[in-house]
Scaffold this active site. Sequence first.
Site, short mmCIF file in Angstrom:
data_model
loop_
_atom_site.label_atom_id
_atom_site.label_comp_id
_atom_site.label_asym_id
_atom_site.label_seq_id
_atom_site.Cartn_x
_atom_site.Cartn_y
_atom_site.Cartn_z
N ARG A 98 36.43 29.86 40.28
CA ARG A 98 36.75 30.28 41.65
C ARG A 98 35.50 30.17 42.54
O ARG A 98 34.40 29.87 42.05
CB ARG A 98 37.28 31.70 41.68
CG ARG A 98 36.23 32.73 41.31
CD ARG A 98 36.76 34.13 41.45
NE ARG A 98 35.67 35.08 41.53
CZ ARG A 98 35.81 36.38 41.43
NH1 ARG A 98 37.00 36.90 41.21
NH2 ARG A 98 34.77 37.19 41.54
N ASN A 100 25.81 28.36 38.02
CA ASN A 100 26.41 29.02 39.18
C ASN A 100 26.89 30.44 38.91
O ASN A 100 26.90 31.27 39.82
CB ASN A 100 27.58 28.16 39.68
CG ASN A 100 28.50 28.94 40.59
OD1 ASN A 100 28.17 29.19 41.76
ND2 ASN A 100 29.64 29.38 40.07
N TYR A 154 20.01 42.28 42.01
CA TYR A 154 20.49 40.94 42.39
C TYR A 154 19.34 40.11 42.98
O TYR A 154 19.13 38.95 42.60
CB TYR A 154 21.62 41.11 43.41
CG TYR A 154 22.27 39.82 43.86
CD1 TYR A 154 23.18 39.14 43.04
CD2 TYR A 154 21.99 39.28 45.12
CE1 TYR A 154 23.78 37.97 43.47
CE2 TYR A 154 22.59 38.12 45.55
CZ TYR A 154 23.49 37.46 44.72
OH TYR A 154 24.08 36.29 45.14
P1 NAD Z 1 32.43 34.69 42.46
O1 NAD Z 1 32.35 36.09 42.00
O2 NAD Z 1 33.59 34.29 43.31
O3 NAD Z 1 32.37 33.69 41.22
C1 NAD Z 1 31.45 33.87 40.16
C2 NAD Z 1 32.04 33.28 38.90
O4 NAD Z 1 31.12 33.48 37.83
C3 NAD Z 1 33.36 33.97 38.50
O5 NAD Z 1 34.33 32.99 38.20
C4 NAD Z 1 32.95 34.77 37.30
O6 NAD Z 1 34.03 35.00 36.39
C5 NAD Z 1 31.85 33.92 36.70
N1 NAD Z 1 31.03 34.69 35.79
C6 NAD Z 1 30.51 35.94 36.00
N2 NAD Z 1 29.89 36.38 34.90
C7 NAD Z 1 30.02 35.41 33.96
C8 NAD Z 1 29.58 35.28 32.62
N3 NAD Z 1 28.91 36.27 32.01
N4 NAD Z 1 29.87 34.15 31.94
C9 NAD Z 1 30.58 33.15 32.55
N5 NAD Z 1 31.01 33.22 33.82
C10 NAD Z 1 30.73 34.34 34.52
O7 NAD Z 1 31.05 34.39 43.21
P2 NAD Z 1 30.67 33.27 44.30
O8 NAD Z 1 30.63 33.91 45.64
O9 NAD Z 1 31.49 32.04 44.11
O10 NAD Z 1 29.16 33.01 43.89
C11 NAD Z 1 28.76 31.97 43.01
C12 NAD Z 1 27.24 31.98 42.90
O11 NAD Z 1 26.66 31.85 44.21
C13 NAD Z 1 26.69 33.27 42.32
O12 NAD Z 1 25.59 32.98 41.50
C14 NAD Z 1 26.25 34.04 43.54
O13 NAD Z 1 25.25 34.97 43.26
C15 NAD Z 1 25.76 32.92 44.43
N6 NAD Z 1 25.73 33.24 45.86
C16 NAD Z 1 26.89 33.47 46.55
C17 NAD Z 1 26.82 33.75 47.91
C18 NAD Z 1 28.05 33.97 48.73
O14 NAD Z 1 27.91 34.14 49.95
N7 NAD Z 1 29.24 33.95 48.18
C19 NAD Z 1 25.59 33.81 48.54
C20 NAD Z 1 24.44 33.59 47.80
C21 NAD Z 1 24.52 33.28 46.45
#
Ligand code: NAD
Length: 460
Positions: A229, A299, A364
Site C-alpha cells: 500500500r 520502503n 522516527y
Molecule cells: P504505510 O504505512 O502506508 O506503508 C508502510 C508499509 O510497510 C505497510 O504496507 C506495512 O505493512 C509495511 N511494513 C511495516 N512494517 C513492516 C515489517 N516489519 N516488515 C515488512 N513490511 C512492513 O506508509 P507510507 O506512507 O506508504 O510510507 C512508506 C515509507 O515512506 C515509510 O518508510 C515512511 O516512513 C516513509 N515516508 C512517508 C511519508 C508520507 O508522507 N507518507 C513521508 C516521509 C517518509
Amino acid sequence: MTDRIESFIQSRAGKKILGALGVSTPVELQRYSPQQSSFFSGRLLLGAASDAQLLNAAADIIQASDADVLADASALEQCTALDKTADEGRYNALVFDGSGLKNGLELVQAYRFFHDNIRQLASGGRVILLGRPHLQSANAEQAAAQRALEGLARSLAKELGSRGSTAQLITVADGAENNLGAALRFFLSPKSAYISGQVVKISAADQSGEVDWHKPLAGKTAIVTGASRGIGEAIAETLARDGAKVIGIDVGAMEVDLARVMTRINGIPLVADITAADAGDKIAATAKDAGGVDLIVHNAGVTRDKMLVNMSEQQWQMTLDINLASAQRITAKLLEDGLIRNGGSIVGVSSMNGIAGQRGQTNYAASKAGVIGYVDFMQHDEKLRAHNITVNAVAPGFIETAMTAAIPLFTRMFGRRLNSLSQGGLPVDVAEAIAFFGNPLSRGVNGNTLRICGQSWFGA
Ligand code: NAD
C-alpha cells in the site's frame, strides 16, 4: 468534512485567508504519462557562464529530446552544436551552465541570464543550474562561487514555486561529464514534478549504452519492502511500469493487499516481517531464485509517535528496527551472498522529519536520519564501488497516503501546503525518484539523499 474544508480553501474567501497567512493555493503539476514522446518537449533556453565545461554534454542530451533549443550569446559562442539565438518567446525550461564560474563577482553572469529570462518561464517550467562540486575547486574563491550556485538555485525554487515551476542544481565531478544524462533528463521531465530546490551530485562511474525513456528498467529485478500500500505500492507499480520484475514484501497481515498489488503488476509476492530473524535468508532465497536483483528499495516503515518522556523502549526499538536496522541487515545479507548484480542500486527511504526533526517523533526521526548516515557512509564502500552499485535515499515530505491521512485534520491541511509548491506530493513522486536511482544510466548518481517535498519550508 474534509471535502467541505478543502473546497472552502479553494474558494475565493479561502484563498484570501490562506494568502494573508502567506500560504498560496497550488498549481496542478504535470506528471509523467506514456503518451509523452520524449523526456522534454517545449522551448528550452540554454545559457552559460564563461569557461563552461558542461555545456557540450548538456547540449547533446537536450538536443536528443523534442525540445526546441535556443541559446544565449555565451552558450552559442562556446558550443558549435547550438545555432538558435534566444528570442522574446516563452520558455518551458532554462538551463544554465555555471561550471566555469571562478569567483563571487563572476556570478553576475548567472544573475544576468536569469534576470533577463525568468519572466519568460512558463508555469510548470524547469530551471536547472549546472556546476562543479565546490570542494573539488582549485581555490577558495572558486569553491565559494560554485557553492553560491546552491543558494541561487534554492532561492529561485522559492520564487518560482507558486507557478508550479521547479529549480535544482546538478553538480558534476571532474570526469563525470558522461554521467550527467540521467539526472538532466529526470529533472527536465514531468517525472520530477514534486522535487524542487535540490542539489544532486554526479560522480564518475562506468556506464554505457542507450536506455528507453519509457522502459528504463527492462530486464531488471527489484525488491520493494512494504509494497502492499501507500508509497510502497506506488514504487512497485512504477518500477513495473518501467519494465522491472518486482518482488514485493510485506507482513502477514497485509497478505491479501500484497497479492492484489503483485497480481496487477505481474510481480512476486513474499510475505515476510523484515525484522524477523529469518527475513534475510527468506529474501535472499527469493532473490536467488530470480537470478539476483538489480534494485532493493527499503520502503517499509512505521511511526510510533509519542513525546520521548512518554515513549516506551519497545516503541523506540521497534521503530528503529523496522525503519533502519533491518534494512541494513537485509542489504548486508544480499551483498554477502552476491545477490545484488553489478550496476545495481540500493535505495533507502528517509523522511523530511529525519532532516528537520519532529516533536513526538524522536524515534522516527532518529531512524530516518540514520538512513541518511548509512547512505553517506556506504557510497564510499569499496566493495560496492567495485561492483558499480550505488546507494541513495529519498526523503519524502508530505505525501498523500494512509500515514498522512492519520494526521489530525487541520495539521494535515496546513501541513500539505507548507512548501514552495503549496501542495502535498503523491506516492508516485517518490516512486519516480527511486526509478531514477535505479536507471542503468544513473551509475554516477551515488550518495544522494533527494528530498521529495516540493521544497518544504522545514529542514533545509
Ligand atoms: P504505510 O504505512 O502506508 O506503508 C508502510 C508499509 O510497510 C505497510 O504496507 C506495512 O505493512 C509495511 N511494513 C511495516 N512494517 C513492516 C515489517 N516489519 N516488515 C515488512 N513490511 C512492513 O506508509 P507510507 O506512507 O506508504 O510510507 C512508506 C515509507 O515512506 C515509510 O518508510 C515512511 O516512513 C516513509 N515516508 C512517508 C511519508 C508520507 O508522507 N507518507 C513521508 C516521509 C517518509
